[in-house]
Design a protein around this motif. Structure first.
Motif, mmCIF file in Angstrom:
data_model
loop_
_atom_site.group_PDB
_atom_site.id
_atom_site.type_symbol
_atom_site.label_atom_id
_atom_site.label_comp_id
_atom_site.label_asym_id
_atom_site.label_seq_id
_atom_site.Cartn_x
_atom_site.Cartn_y
_atom_site.Cartn_z
ATOM 1 N N ASP A 612 3.637 42.538 24.436
ATOM 2 C CA ASP A 612 2.175 42.606 24.602
ATOM 3 C C ASP A 612 1.657 41.610 25.633
ATOM 4 O O ASP A 612 0.455 41.367 25.720
ATOM 5 C CB ASP A 612 1.478 42.380 23.256
ATOM 6 C CG ASP A 612 1.804 41.016 22.652
ATOM 7 O OD1 ASP A 612 2.593 40.269 23.259
ATOM 8 O OD2 ASP A 612 1.257 40.705 21.571
ATOM 9 N N LYS A 613 2.584 41.037 26.426
ATOM 10 C CA LYS A 613 2.169 40.092 27.479
ATOM 11 C C LYS A 613 2.234 40.732 28.860
ATOM 12 O O LYS A 613 2.056 40.041 29.873
ATOM 13 C CB LYS A 613 3.080 38.852 27.463
ATOM 14 C CG LYS A 613 3.257 38.174 26.107
ATOM 15 C CD LYS A 613 1.998 37.504 25.627
ATOM 16 C CE LYS A 613 2.239 36.668 24.374
ATOM 17 N NZ LYS A 613 2.727 37.433 23.213
ATOM 18 N N GLY A 615 1.322 42.174 32.200
ATOM 19 C CA GLY A 615 0.116 41.946 33.004
ATOM 20 C C GLY A 615 -0.334 40.498 33.028
ATOM 21 O O GLY A 615 -1.141 40.116 33.877
ATOM 22 N N GLU A 616 0.194 39.693 32.109
ATOM 23 C CA GLU A 616 -0.196 38.280 32.074
ATOM 24 C C GLU A 616 0.624 37.469 33.071
ATOM 25 O O GLU A 616 1.725 37.846 33.463
ATOM 26 C CB GLU A 616 -0.027 37.712 30.660
ATOM 27 C CG GLU A 616 -0.962 38.336 29.637
ATOM 28 C CD GLU A 616 -0.865 37.663 28.277
ATOM 29 O OE1 GLU A 616 -0.427 36.490 28.221
ATOM 30 O OE2 GLU A 616 -1.211 38.307 27.274
ATOM 31 N N GLU A 617 0.063 36.311 33.462
ATOM 32 C CA GLU A 617 0.702 35.454 34.454
ATOM 33 C C GLU A 617 1.207 34.170 33.801
ATOM 34 O O GLU A 617 0.586 33.650 32.874
ATOM 35 C CB GLU A 617 -0.286 35.107 35.578
ATOM 36 C CG GLU A 617 -0.799 36.328 36.334
ATOM 37 C CD GLU A 617 -1.852 35.959 37.369
ATOM 38 O OE1 GLU A 617 -2.066 34.732 37.592
ATOM 39 O OE2 GLU A 617 -2.462 36.868 37.955
ATOM 40 N N PHE A 618 2.345 33.673 34.319
ATOM 41 C CA PHE A 618 2.957 32.457 33.770
ATOM 42 C C PHE A 618 3.551 31.619 34.900
ATOM 43 O O PHE A 618 3.943 32.148 35.937
ATOM 44 C CB PHE A 618 4.078 32.813 32.778
ATOM 45 C CG PHE A 618 3.618 33.558 31.564
ATOM 46 C CD1 PHE A 618 3.232 32.876 30.423
ATOM 47 C CD2 PHE A 618 3.575 34.949 31.558
ATOM 48 C CE1 PHE A 618 2.819 33.562 29.291
ATOM 49 C CE2 PHE A 618 3.164 35.647 30.437
ATOM 50 C CZ PHE A 618 2.779 34.947 29.294
ATOM 51 N N ARG A 677 5.093 31.193 40.289
ATOM 52 C CA ARG A 677 4.184 31.831 39.330
ATOM 53 C C ARG A 677 4.498 33.319 39.323
ATOM 54 O O ARG A 677 4.672 33.939 40.374
ATOM 55 C CB ARG A 677 2.721 31.583 39.699
ATOM 56 C CG ARG A 677 1.751 32.034 38.610
ATOM 57 C CD ARG A 677 0.376 31.411 38.765
ATOM 58 N NE ARG A 677 -0.544 31.841 37.725
ATOM 59 C CZ ARG A 677 -0.590 31.327 36.502
ATOM 60 N NH1 ARG A 677 0.237 30.353 36.172
ATOM 61 N NH2 ARG A 677 -1.460 31.762 35.609
ATOM 62 N N LYS A 679 4.110 37.361 37.252
ATOM 63 C CA LYS A 679 3.369 38.266 36.369
ATOM 64 C C LYS A 679 4.385 39.123 35.630
ATOM 65 O O LYS A 679 5.376 39.563 36.212
ATOM 66 C CB LYS A 679 2.432 39.160 37.173
ATOM 67 C CG LYS A 679 1.642 40.158 36.293
ATOM 68 C CD LYS A 679 0.954 41.226 37.120
ATOM 69 C CE LYS A 679 -0.269 40.664 37.815
ATOM 70 N NZ LYS A 679 -1.064 41.752 38.476
#
Length: 767
Positions: A612-613, A615-618, A677, A679
């Protein structure tokens, strides 16, 4: 046969040399046949015998690959891995013990190649996978283990009612022959692949981990008494008046070690390490003993524990619960101010622990000074402070002799009642964990050296020197970061590797170099021979401290008790000499299986956590560079792949020598250890893989890192205050050259840039 002077001899020549009487000849024939059957020796076409390594053959274990080829991992330490082309497997599967003929020595930087000429022993009888119904007449199973590249054919009559996409256990009936796949029978239907819990259950079945104890084992456990008889207490040293504690994780139930400390004269201390005497309850050749040996060790998965012993023992009479009498094996050590053990005593005992402490509480007392806990455990505070001081002394001594200390951040995966991951947090390694670690290490060393000096048959924990070729590759790798490995790679000392770890401490590349170093080292294992422990820089080492969860510990407790009570007769010594080789091999094999299962469940739950992550960025760090992309590790230890096909701002080429991906036009280079970084682009639960995309704000170095001369770091640098200069940032689609601005505006550069943009645009349109 391994001696240089030996030349292959016939049976008659050998038997004339070794057998004196007719009975000896028959026994010799049996031994020779067994050695040949196991692939340890080979009979040539001329009916002469020799060892494989001197006949251009390699005996080892085949490790398969998803692409169809494989590698033979040799038993002989002087041989490197041998590449086996898919056409040369000749029916061998992953896990098989094989003999391979070498086609020639590998060229510089490349592995030797060969072909399988004989399958000595099949490694798999069962396979876990997903069933697919191909037609009404047959189906096939796709193995979960990708090292098995081929599907397994399942005829209609062998499907046992399995339906499409169910997880099943297949028993292999016919092994691969030529171009024909293996054929099997469905032995068990685990459930649909998407059902809750089926994923972990599939891993349990794959590694043949037992889920329950046989009825006779449970009955044997029920017969074990809940209390200790006075007659048994009278046979042991009574330590029930000594103040001692257990220190474990808050959720631990099998407490198998307690510690005590006392101040002695001349600045010495007496450290007592008291280990649950499991061998008193698990007698040789009993149902409990046979089951414990079969399991080898306890297995700790994300959502469950598969114990080596029934809970009635591991969590009951064998667990050193507070304020109750327990039978133990004690190692008392008198230790001086330098950390040297100047005297010791090993004996059976009976104890009663004062408190059951947790790592968190001890850390809160010693580091945080928690007033409530200090008041609650007032009688133990002085002991804890002595323990902390002693552990620092022991660690300092261990590091001075060259022990290698990896300081990886381990992850703890939190799951709910349904096994769904809710969070991933770092597993702390506080002063309390380090303290107990040092005490267990010194006890293990003391016990191992004592019984080695006594020439008693024993099980040792050994860690051999790294393979010189792998170490040479590591030495070349770290030069690209400006570091140097001191010493000869074919005779390296552990101190040289620890020096590297100390030099890279608190640098961006620390985690990456540590992992590459770890991969270059051998796996620790059990052995009846004391060959030393390279990583600990210890001449003698054993596993004495966890008999509840490790079978080798249980075995040496049995030997210790027989030794100190005078029951270790010459006959018993001969008995142990005959069985300890097989026990060591079985324990090592089961330990590796447990580690693989633990790693697989962790990877599975990490992938599930990221579903469920998308599309999120880390923020992350490049942990590995390959020809097909970059592996990036996030702060929570989750690792994913940035495939090179997603790096569309340039054409990237892998430099095998520098371990970098280099942009053809931009000059941008990605190194291991670079901060980036990313995605999350997608998660494949079946493959347990996470796909990332580099963001334009990610850093990629546009210049090769300068190679610094090895030198001692300043105090600030060692303490982590010295920081590497930030790498030059390059916009993801700039296409700018790396040297100076003058070339940016040149006609040649503009033409090249325009050509590149047109090419990139065509690629995007094509996609």
């Amino acid at each position: 046969m391994r001696k240089k002077a030996y030349k292959p001899m016939s049976f008659n020549e050998l038997v004339d040399t070794f057998a004196e009487q007719q009975d000896d000849r028959d026994q010799f024939q049996y031994v020779l046949d067994k050695l040949e059957e196991g692939g340890h020796i080979v009979r040539t076409r001329a009916q002469r015998y020799g060892v494989p390594e001197r006949l251009n053959l390699v005996r080892g274990t085949l490790q398969g690959n998803a692409k169809g080829f494989g590698f033979v991992l040799p038993d002989h330490p002087d041989f490197s891995d041998v590449f086996i082309h898919a056409n040369d497997l000749n029916g061998a599967m992953d896990g098989d013990t094989v003999l391979a003929r070498l086609h020639g020595k590998g060229k510089q930087g490349r592995r030797a190649e060969g072909e399988v000429v004989r399958i000595i022993k099949r490694g798999r009888q069962e396979v876990v996978g997903t069933f697919h119904q191909a037609s009404q007449y047959f189906g096939f199973v796709v193995p979960d283990d990708k090292r098995l590249a081929a599907d397994i054919f399942i005829p209609h009559e062998a499907q046992a009612g399995a339906t499409d996409r169910q997880k099943v256990v297949v028993q292999i009936k016919i092994y691969p022959q030529g171009r024909k796949n293996a054929e099997g029978v469905i032995k068990e239907i685990i459930g649909h692949k998407d059902d809750p819990g089926v994923d972990i259950l599939s891993i349990v079945r794959k590694h043949q981990l037992p889920e329950s104890f046989p009825e006779e084992v449970l009955q044997a456990a029920e017969q074990v008494p809940d209390s200790i008889s006075e007659a048994e207490v009278a046979e042991r040293r009574d330590l029930r008046d000594r103040q001692m504690v257990t220190i474990d994780g808050a959720d631990a139930k099998d407490l198998d070690d307690a510690v005590s400390i006392e101040q002695l004269e001349h600045g010495h201390v007496r450290l007592g390490v008291h280990i649950a005497d499991v061998s008193y309850y698990v007698r040789e050749d009993s149902a409990l003993d046979e089951e414990a040996m079969r399991r080898g060790c306890s297995v700790y998965l994300v959502d469950r524990v598969i114990p080596m012993l029934p809970p009635r023992l591991s969590n009951g009479i064998c667990s050193l619960n507070p304020q109750v009498d327990r039978l133990t094996m004690t190692c008392d050590m008198e230790i001086d101010s330098s950390g040297d053990v100047v005297d010791y005593d090993i004996y059976p005992s009976v104890i009663r622990t004062t408190e059951r402490m947790t790592y968190a509480d001890v850390k809160s007392i010693l580091v945080d000074g928690d007033p409530a806990l200090i008041e609650r455990y007032a009688q133990l505070i002085d002991d804890f402070r002595r323990m902390e001081e002693l552990s620092l002394t022991l660690r300092s001594k261990r590091m001075r002799r060259g022990a290698i200390d990896f300081d990886f951040t381990e992850a703890k995966i939190l799951v709910d009642e349904d096994g769904k991951p809710t969070d991933i947090v770092p597993r702390p390694r506080t002063v309390a964990e380090r303290m107990i670690e040092e005490f267990m290490l010194i006890a293990n060393e003391t016990v191992a050296e004592h019984f080695f000096r006594q020439e008693t048959p024993f099980v040792y924990r050994i860690h051999e020197k790294p393979n010189s070729e792998k170490l040479q590759s590591f030495a070349e790798f770290i030069t690209h970061f400006g570091y140097q490995l001191r010493g000869q790679t074919d005779d390296i000392k552990p101190r040289a590797l620890q020096d590297v770890l100390e030099e890279i401490a608190h640098t961006p590349e620390e985690a990456v170099i540590s992992k590459v170093m770890l991969r270059s080292m051998q796996q620790a294992k059990y052995s009846p021979e004391s060959l030393g422990h390279f990583g600990l820089a210890a001449k003698f080492y054993s596993h004495f401290t966890s008999p509840i969860r490790r079978y080798p510990d249980l075995i040496i407790h049995r030997i210790i008790r027989e030794s100190v009570t005078g029951q270790l007769t010459p006959e018993r010594k001969t008995h142990y000499q005959q069985i300890l080789g097989d026990i060591s091999e079985q324990s090592s094999r089961r330990e590796r299986m447990a580690i693989d299962a633990e790693r697989e469940t962790n990877d599975l739950k990490k992938a599930e956590f990221m579903v469920d992550k998308v599309g999120e960025e880390f923020d992350g760090v490049i942990s590995s560079v390959t020809s097909f992309g970059l592996f990036v590790e996030l702060e929570n230890t989750i690792e994913g792949l940035v495939h090179v096909s997603y790096m569309t701002d340039d054409y990237y080429h892998y430099n095998e020598r520098t371990y970098t991906l280099n942009g053809e036009l931009s000059g941008k280079a990605y190194h291991m250890g670079d901060a980036v970084r990313v995605k999350v682009m997608g998660v494949d639960l079946e493959e347990r893989k996470i796909n990332f995309e580099l963001l334009e704000s990610g850093e990629g170095s546009t210049t090769r890192r300068p190679t610094k001369q090895p030198q001692k770091k300043s105090a600030n640098k060692r303490a982590g205050h010295g920081k590497r200069k930030p790498k030059t940032k390059v916009k993801a689609k700039s296409g700018s050259p790396v040297k100076g601005k003058s070339s940016e505006g040149s006609p040649k550069a503009k033409k090249k840039k325009k050509s590149y943009r047109n090419k990139a645009k065509k690629n995007r349109m094509a996609k």
